[in-house]
Scaffold this motif. Sequence first.
Motif, mmCIF file in Angstrom:
data_model
loop_
_atom_site.group_PDB
_atom_site.id
_atom_site.type_symbol
_atom_site.label_atom_id
_atom_site.label_comp_id
_atom_site.label_asym_id
_atom_site.label_seq_id
_atom_site.Cartn_x
_atom_site.Cartn_y
_atom_site.Cartn_z
ATOM 1 N N LYS A 180 0.854 -1.184 0.000
ATOM 2 C CA LYS A 180 0.000 0.000 0.000
ATOM 3 C C LYS A 180 0.892 1.237 0.000
ATOM 4 O O LYS A 180 1.974 1.245 0.591
ATOM 5 C CB LYS A 180 -0.949 0.005 1.194
ATOM 6 N N PRO A 181 0.461 2.308 -0.680
ATOM 7 C CA PRO A 181 1.267 3.532 -0.707
ATOM 8 C C PRO A 181 1.255 4.219 0.654
ATOM 9 O O PRO A 181 0.217 4.289 1.311
ATOM 10 C CB PRO A 181 0.591 4.393 -1.777
ATOM 11 N N VAL A 182 2.421 4.692 1.086
ATOM 12 C CA VAL A 182 2.550 5.400 2.358
ATOM 13 C C VAL A 182 3.536 6.551 2.200
ATOM 14 O O VAL A 182 4.338 6.587 1.279
ATOM 15 C CB VAL A 182 3.043 4.486 3.509
ATOM 16 N N ILE A 183 3.448 7.492 3.147
ATOM 17 C CA ILE A 183 4.432 8.557 3.263
ATOM 18 C C ILE A 183 5.117 8.379 4.607
ATOM 19 O O ILE A 183 4.452 8.387 5.641
ATOM 20 C CB ILE A 183 3.796 9.951 3.166
ATOM 21 N N LYS A 184 6.398 8.163 4.575
ATOM 22 C CA LYS A 184 7.183 8.005 5.794
ATOM 23 C C LYS A 184 7.671 9.399 6.178
ATOM 24 O O LYS A 184 8.401 10.036 5.427
ATOM 25 C CB LYS A 184 8.358 7.061 5.522
ATOM 26 N N ALA A 185 7.226 9.895 7.333
ATOM 27 C CA ALA A 185 7.549 11.250 7.763
ATOM 28 C C ALA A 185 8.408 11.212 9.024
ATOM 29 O O ALA A 185 8.118 10.471 9.957
ATOM 30 C CB ALA A 185 6.272 12.031 8.028
ATOM 31 N N GLY B 284 10.999 16.674 9.788
ATOM 32 C CA GLY B 284 9.873 16.884 8.890
ATOM 33 C C GLY B 284 10.056 16.316 7.494
ATOM 34 O O GLY B 284 9.196 16.487 6.639
ATOM 35 N N GLU B 285 11.171 15.639 7.244
ATOM 36 C CA GLU B 285 11.414 15.052 5.926
ATOM 37 C C GLU B 285 10.365 13.991 5.618
ATOM 38 O O GLU B 285 9.984 13.223 6.492
ATOM 39 C CB GLU B 285 12.809 14.435 5.907
ATOM 40 N N GLN B 286 9.889 13.980 4.369
ATOM 41 C CA GLN B 286 8.880 13.013 3.955
ATOM 42 C C GLN B 286 9.375 12.235 2.749
ATOM 43 O O GLN B 286 9.937 12.805 1.817
ATOM 44 C CB GLN B 286 7.576 13.710 3.596
ATOM 45 N N VAL B 287 9.151 10.919 2.779
ATOM 46 C CA VAL B 287 9.538 10.044 1.681
ATOM 47 C C VAL B 287 8.324 9.207 1.303
ATOM 48 O O VAL B 287 7.686 8.600 2.162
ATOM 49 C CB VAL B 287 10.703 9.116 2.085
ATOM 50 N N ALA B 288 7.985 9.190 0.012
ATOM 51 C CA ALA B 288 6.870 8.386 -0.474
ATOM 52 C C ALA B 288 7.385 7.016 -0.874
ATOM 53 O O ALA B 288 8.504 6.885 -1.378
ATOM 54 C CB ALA B 288 6.208 9.066 -1.665
ATOM 55 N N GLY B 289 6.572 6.010 -0.622
ATOM 56 C CA GLY B 289 6.956 4.663 -0.983
ATOM 57 C C GLY B 289 5.809 3.689 -0.791
ATOM 58 O O GLY B 289 4.653 4.098 -0.741
ATOM 59 N N PHE B 290 6.164 2.416 -0.667
ATOM 60 C CA PHE B 290 5.156 1.377 -0.539
ATOM 61 C C PHE B 290 5.478 0.475 0.637
ATOM 62 O O PHE B 290 6.616 0.076 0.824
ATOM 63 C CB PHE B 290 5.076 0.552 -1.830
ATOM 64 N N LYS B 291 4.459 0.166 1.434
ATOM 65 C CA LYS B 291 4.615 -0.684 2.613
ATOM 66 C C LYS B 291 4.047 -2.071 2.312
ATOM 67 O O LYS B 291 2.906 -2.193 1.859
ATOM 68 C CB LYS B 291 3.869 -0.076 3.800
ATOM 69 N N ASP B 292 4.853 -3.087 2.560
ATOM 70 C CA ASP B 292 4.405 -4.467 2.409
ATOM 71 C C ASP B 292 3.424 -4.753 3.542
ATOM 72 O O ASP B 292 3.769 -4.621 4.717
ATOM 73 C CB ASP B 292 5.598 -5.409 2.465
ATOM 74 N N MET C 174 10.607 7.957 -3.451
ATOM 75 C CA MET C 174 11.053 9.326 -3.760
ATOM 76 C C MET C 174 10.857 10.276 -2.585
ATOM 77 O O MET C 174 9.958 10.093 -1.782
ATOM 78 C CB MET C 174 10.367 9.867 -5.017
ATOM 79 N N LEU C 175 11.723 11.266 -2.516
ATOM 80 C CA LEU C 175 11.664 12.309 -1.500
ATOM 81 C C LEU C 175 10.567 13.292 -1.863
ATOM 82 O O LEU C 175 10.451 13.700 -3.021
ATOM 83 C CB LEU C 175 13.011 13.023 -1.416
ATOM 84 N N ILE C 176 9.756 13.666 -0.896
ATOM 85 C CA ILE C 176 8.670 14.620 -1.105
ATOM 86 C C ILE C 176 9.089 15.957 -0.493
ATOM 87 O O ILE C 176 9.182 16.086 0.720
ATOM 88 C CB ILE C 176 7.352 14.127 -0.465
ATOM 89 N N LYS C 177 9.343 16.940 -1.358
ATOM 90 C CA LYS C 177 9.749 18.270 -0.896
ATOM 91 C C LYS C 177 8.610 19.284 -0.964
ATOM 92 O O LYS C 177 8.675 20.326 -0.329
ATOM 93 C CB LYS C 177 10.913 18.783 -1.743
ATOM 94 N N ALA D 73 -1.649 7.454 3.430
ATOM 95 C CA ALA D 73 -1.444 7.517 4.877
ATOM 96 C C ALA D 73 0.002 7.885 5.212
ATOM 97 O O ALA D 73 0.925 7.487 4.506
ATOM 98 C CB ALA D 73 -1.784 6.170 5.500
ATOM 99 N N LYS D 74 0.170 8.646 6.316
ATOM 100 C CA LYS D 74 1.506 8.996 6.787
ATOM 101 C C LYS D 74 1.894 8.077 7.934
ATOM 102 O O LYS D 74 1.071 7.740 8.775
ATOM 103 C CB LYS D 74 1.557 10.447 7.283
ATOM 104 N N GLU D 75 3.144 7.673 7.919
ATOM 105 C CA GLU D 75 3.702 6.834 9.003
ATOM 106 C C GLU D 75 4.831 7.601 9.656
ATOM 107 O O GLU D 75 5.663 8.173 8.978
ATOM 108 C CB GLU D 75 4.217 5.521 8.424
#
Length: 72
Positions: free
Chosen positions: A19-24, A29-37, A47-50, A69-71
Motif C-alpha cells: 500500500k502507498p505510504v508517506i514516511k515522515a 519533517g522530511e517526507q519520503v513516499a513509498g510502498f509498505k508491504d 522518492m523524496l517529497i519536498k 497515509a503517513k507513518e
Amino acid sequence: MGLFKKKKLGQSYDKENKKPVIKASICNGEQVAGFKDIHTGKIEEVMLIKSPADLEHFKVMYGIDEEIAKEY
C-alpha cells in the motif's frame, strides 16, 4: 518511421501486497513516499517529497487516486 517507441510514464506496484505510504520524520519533517508491504511492514522508499507538487507527481506516476497515509 516508427523505429523508436515512446516510453510509458506510469509505473506499477503490487496492489494486493503493498500500500502507498508517506514516511515522515518527527525530527526534521522530511517526507519520503513509498510502498509498505502489508505482510512484513517493510517500507520500500521511492522518492523524496519536498512539496505538494512532488506528492502529486508520485500519485500520478503510480495511478494513485486515494489519500496516502503517513507513518511516523
